[in-house]
Design a protein around this motif. Structure first.
Motif, PDB file in Angstrom:
ATOM      1  N   PRO A 114       0.819  -1.223   0.000  1.00 58.66           N
ATOM      2  CA  PRO A 114       0.000   0.000   0.000  1.00 58.66           C
ATOM      3  C   PRO A 114       0.849   1.268   0.000  1.00 58.66           C
ATOM      4  O   PRO A 114       2.002   1.263   0.456  1.00 58.66           O
TER       5      PRO A 114
ATOM      6  N   SER B 143      -4.040  -1.198  -4.377  1.00 55.17           N
ATOM      7  CA  SER B 143      -4.807  -0.038  -3.897  1.00 55.17           C
ATOM      8  C   SER B 143      -5.340   0.755  -5.081  1.00 55.17           C
ATOM      9  O   SER B 143      -4.660   0.893  -6.102  1.00 55.17           O
TER      10      SER B 143
ATOM     11  N   HIS C 122      -7.495   4.524  -5.539  1.00 56.06           N
ATOM     12  CA  HIS C 122      -8.105   5.692  -4.897  1.00 56.06           C
ATOM     13  C   HIS C 122      -7.993   5.609  -3.370  1.00 56.06           C
ATOM     14  O   HIS C 122      -8.920   5.956  -2.642  1.00 56.06           O
ATOM     15  N   GLY C 123      -6.860   5.109  -2.907  1.00 54.14           N
ATOM     16  CA  GLY C 123      -6.609   5.063  -1.476  1.00 54.14           C
ATOM     17  C   GLY C 123      -7.248   3.910  -0.744  1.00 54.14           C
ATOM     18  O   GLY C 123      -7.137   3.818   0.481  1.00 54.14           O
ATOM     19  N   LYS C 124      -7.926   3.021  -1.456  1.00 54.41           N
ATOM     20  CA  LYS C 124      -8.594   1.892  -0.807  1.00 54.41           C
ATOM     21  C   LYS C 124      -8.009   0.584  -1.306  1.00 54.41           C
ATOM     22  O   LYS C 124      -7.684   0.443  -2.478  1.00 54.41           O
ATOM     23  N   ARG C 125      -7.898  -0.362  -0.377  1.00 61.13           N
ATOM     24  CA  ARG C 125      -7.400  -1.673  -0.744  1.00 61.13           C
ATOM     25  C   ARG C 125      -8.412  -2.387  -1.609  1.00 61.13           C
ATOM     26  O   ARG C 125      -9.622  -2.296  -1.395  1.00 61.13           O
ATOM     27  N   GLN C 126      -7.933  -3.110  -2.606  1.00 63.67           N
ATOM     28  CA  GLN C 126      -8.814  -3.757  -3.554  1.00 63.67           C
ATOM     29  C   GLN C 126      -8.269  -5.134  -3.923  1.00 63.67           C
ATOM     30  O   GLN C 126      -7.057  -5.330  -4.026  1.00 63.67           O
TER      31      GLN C 126
END
Length: 230
Positions: A143, A220, A222-226
């Motif tokens: 991240p 990641s 847009h700042g979110k884990r995926q």
């Protein structure tokens, strides 16, 4: 109020490879893990599998055996990974495992034509790396905001494919074979926990032999884990 503090430049994402050596003790699955030294800039005091960064020299090595065809097919679907890079990643996993544990996945091979410091010791005993037993399982990008970031590909290989004497290194200490259950009280990176939770299913014969089986890809956006699949 405006933020006058200078922002740190984003960390580059470097290609890396990890190798999960596994074995059976009766009906129990065991994996080789070690603790990263406390002075390490990346994941200090965390228990991890052997692995590290892809080096330019890894592209120039001629292996003693071809890449596992299941892994080759899976890596061919991986974004940003061509055939040469696929082999180089597998070789990086083998080299890093040798450097960090003393175990060599190799067959008898010719001497290295253009020695590099990272490969000299490996080839010194008349061996060349053999990625034919490496099964590609998972991919994860560190991240943002971490001191170092890696695009890591996780491979697995049976312990009987490795040879040598197990020894700690400057990067990995307290090497031990342990079951996933025995790791629950250790300091583990999130991705390592994920791999341990799924490893038994990934190693099932039907799953391990399926080149079309999708590979999980943690990253990641847009700042979110995926979690995606490749």
């Amino acid at each position: 109020m405006a933020d006058d503090q200078p922002k740190s430049p984003p960390q580059p994402v470097r290609d890396a490879a990890t190798l999960i050596l596994w074995r059976r003790s009766g009906s129990r699955l065991e994996v080789l893990m070690g603790e990263r030294h406390g002075a390490s800039a990346f994941m200090p005091n965390r228990y991890v599998f052997p692995g590290g960064r892809l080096d330019a020299a890894d592209y120039r090595i001629r292996p003693a055996a071809p890449l596992n065809p299941v892994s080759a097919h899976r890596l061919a679907r991986s974004r940003g990974t061509g055939p040469r890079k696929a082999v180089a990643l597998a070789l990086a996993a083998i080299r890093e495992t040798f450097e960090e544990t003393g175990l060599r996945l190799a067959e008898a091979g010719p001497p290295l034509a253009c020695p590099s410091p990272s490969w000299q010791a490996f080839f010194g005993s008349g061996f060349a790396p053999a990625p034919s037993t490496l099964l590609y399982l998972c991919r994860a990008i560190t991240p943002p905001g971490r001191p170092r970031r890696f695009d890591a590909r996780f491979f697995a290989a049976p312990a009987e494919a490795a040879q040598g004497v197990l020894r700690p290194s400057a990067e990995l200490d307290k090497l031990s074979w342990m079951t996933p259950e025995e790791t629950r009280d250790l300091l583990l990176p999130n991705i390592t926990q994920y791999v341990l939770a799924n490893l038994e299913a990934w190693l099932e014969p039907a799953a391990a032999a399926d080149p079309a089986r999708q590979v999980p890809f943690h990253h990641s956006r847009h700042g979110k884990r995926q979690l995606d699949w490749e």
